[in-house]
Design an enzyme around this catalytic site. Structure first.
Site, mmCIF file in Angstrom:
data_model
loop_
_atom_site.group_PDB
_atom_site.id
_atom_site.type_symbol
_atom_site.label_atom_id
_atom_site.label_comp_id
_atom_site.label_asym_id
_atom_site.label_seq_id
_atom_site.Cartn_x
_atom_site.Cartn_y
_atom_site.Cartn_z
ATOM 1 N N GLU A 213 83.678 48.376 108.812
ATOM 2 C CA GLU A 213 82.356 48.802 108.356
ATOM 3 C C GLU A 213 82.249 48.967 106.832
ATOM 4 O OE1 GLU A 213 81.172 52.224 110.659
ATOM 5 O OE2 GLU A 213 80.737 50.975 112.406
ATOM 6 N N GLU A 334 81.603 46.279 118.029
ATOM 7 C CA GLU A 334 81.484 47.671 118.466
ATOM 8 C C GLU A 334 80.116 47.853 119.098
ATOM 9 O OE1 GLU A 334 82.271 50.825 115.713
ATOM 10 O OE2 GLU A 334 83.981 49.808 114.786
#
Length: 429
Positions: A213, A334
């Protein structure tokens, strides 16, 4: 020598004969090297490929595998998780290949590694091979847990060479870039003490992920992060030409994609220094990754129907980008729904997972860019300290276990329909 010369040669011949017979009857290879040859996962346009056939992924996240593989008392959790993944027909687990400067740290300081922890990562890779589970290994965290870019900046600051105390200097400080390149090289060239295979030569590793991320909020133009991705991707590929590489983005659209900004969950998402299409156009990046947390992203809590509607638009938009613009596979690395939502029930998670699973399956049937989805996150029992808003023990709820297994079977059937003999379809489904 106790044997006379006259007896020596007959005894040698007899011993050789016995050894030949024994080796013919017994497979002396370690357990982790037994079974069929494993091929590297490659890419052809928008599809992952293994041995010339399309490969669709049903996977999960267990970020904690290396940490739990370090100490003998906790290693059974790693084995139990990978065994369970295999029983559900899952093909890839995404996990951390980093721990910078904390408890069970892999990297104690720049370029200084803990061999005991490195052996833990070796065990994860060897155990995954034994169960036929490929690994997607992430190389650093944007967030502070397990060190991340904050730790790299702290190291540079303590050594008096940092240009800035900002966490985002990780992306532009030349000293910190050098630290990270050294780390990449050490990981990729590591020789597994169990298998004897260097990581860069081990096909059980599905892909590398540059960062979990990444965000560079001090440069909303996205130029700093884009430059970092290009440099690090080229460096990885200069060492390892076997494995696929991705970035680890959440999937937010940036200023270079103005027509797509309305698909972000808010104006803030376009100001993080990331840009999905721009970042994944880089030639050395092999596939796109997207995260999906609508209930975390929106400031106002959504009803389940609103969550599902947004999720479908988000997922379909990125698959379309993969098909029409990037010409690369898109992996939803995810996906998660928080238990902290108002009036939460576990069945809501199953509805959420299924909404994404169905889109991925439809894409696979049409040979489009949607390549798979990974639930965040799976644990085994007794791991509450590793839980967050999203963790589940999948076999504790039969309907969840069944949903995940059915998706594995559906994707396996697509692969089999394209001519690939699939173990999951033959044995599980």
């Amino acid at each position: 020598m106790l044997v006379t010369n006259g007896m020596l040669y007959p005894l040698i011949g007899f011993a050789s004969c016995i050894a030949f017979i024994y080796m013919s009857m017994v497979d002396l290879r370690p357990q982790y090297l037994k079974g069929p040859e494993i091929g590297f996962v490659g890419r052809n346009g928008t599809q992952f490929m293994v041995n010339g056939e399309a490969f669709y992924l049903n996977g999960w996240n267990s970020y904690w595998l290396m940490d739990q593989a370090v100490d003998e008392y906790s290693r059974p959790r790693v084995r139990a998780m990978l065994q369970a993944g295999a029983k559900m027909g899952l093909s890839v687990c995404r996990t951390w290949a980093f721990n910078d400067g904390g408890y069970n740290a892999l990297q104690l300081s720049p370029g200084r590694f803990d061999e005991h922890t490195f052996k833990g990562l070796d065990r994860v890779i060897a155990e995954a091979r034994k169960h036929g589970i490929r690994l997607m290994l992430s190389l650093v965290n944007n967030l502070q847990p397990f060190g991340g870019k904050t730790q790299y900046v702290k190291w540079a600051w303590e050594e008096g060479v940092a240009r800035s105390s900002s966490n985002d200097s990780f992306f532009f400080d030349p000293t910190i870039r050098h630290y990270f390149k050294n780390y990449i090289k050490r990981i990729l060239t590591r020789k597994n003490h169990i298998t004897g295979i260097e990581y860069r030569n081990d096909p059980i590793i599905f892909a590398w992920e540059l960062m979990n991320e990444p965000r560079c909020m001090t440069d909303p133009s996205g130029d700093a992060l884009q430059d970092w991705i290009e440099e690090m991707a080229g460096f990885v590929k200069s060492i390892d030409k076997n494995h696929l590489l991705t970035v680890g983005l959440e999937g937010f659209y940036g200023p270079k994609s103005p027509a797509k900004l309305n698909l972000n969950p808010g104006e803030w998402a376009g100001e993080l220094g990331t840009d999905f299409i721009r970042n994944f156009k880089i030639p050395n990046i092999d596939f796109a990754s997207v995260h999906t947390y609508p209930d975390r992203w929106f400031h106002d809590e959504l009803e389940l129907d609103e969550t599902l509607n947004y999720t479908r638009k988000w997922v379909n938009s990125h698959i379309e980008d993969g098909d029409k613009i990037l010409k690369k596979p898109v992996l939803f690395a995810e996906i998660g729904l928080s238990y902290k939502n108002k009036n939460f029930e576990p069945s809501q998670r199953e509805v959420f997972y299924k909404a994404i699973y169905d889109i991925v399956y439809k894409s696979a049937k049409r040979h489009r860019a949607g390549a798979g989805a990974f639930i965040w996150q799976f644990m085994v029992g007794g791991m509450e300290e590793y839980n967050d808003d999203f963790g589940i023990v999948p076999w504790e709820r039969p309907s969840t276990f069944r949903l995940i297994t059915e998706q594995s079977c559906k994707l396996a059937a697509v692969q089999q329909g394209q001519g690939r003999l699939n173990k999951v379809a033959n044995e599980l489904c």
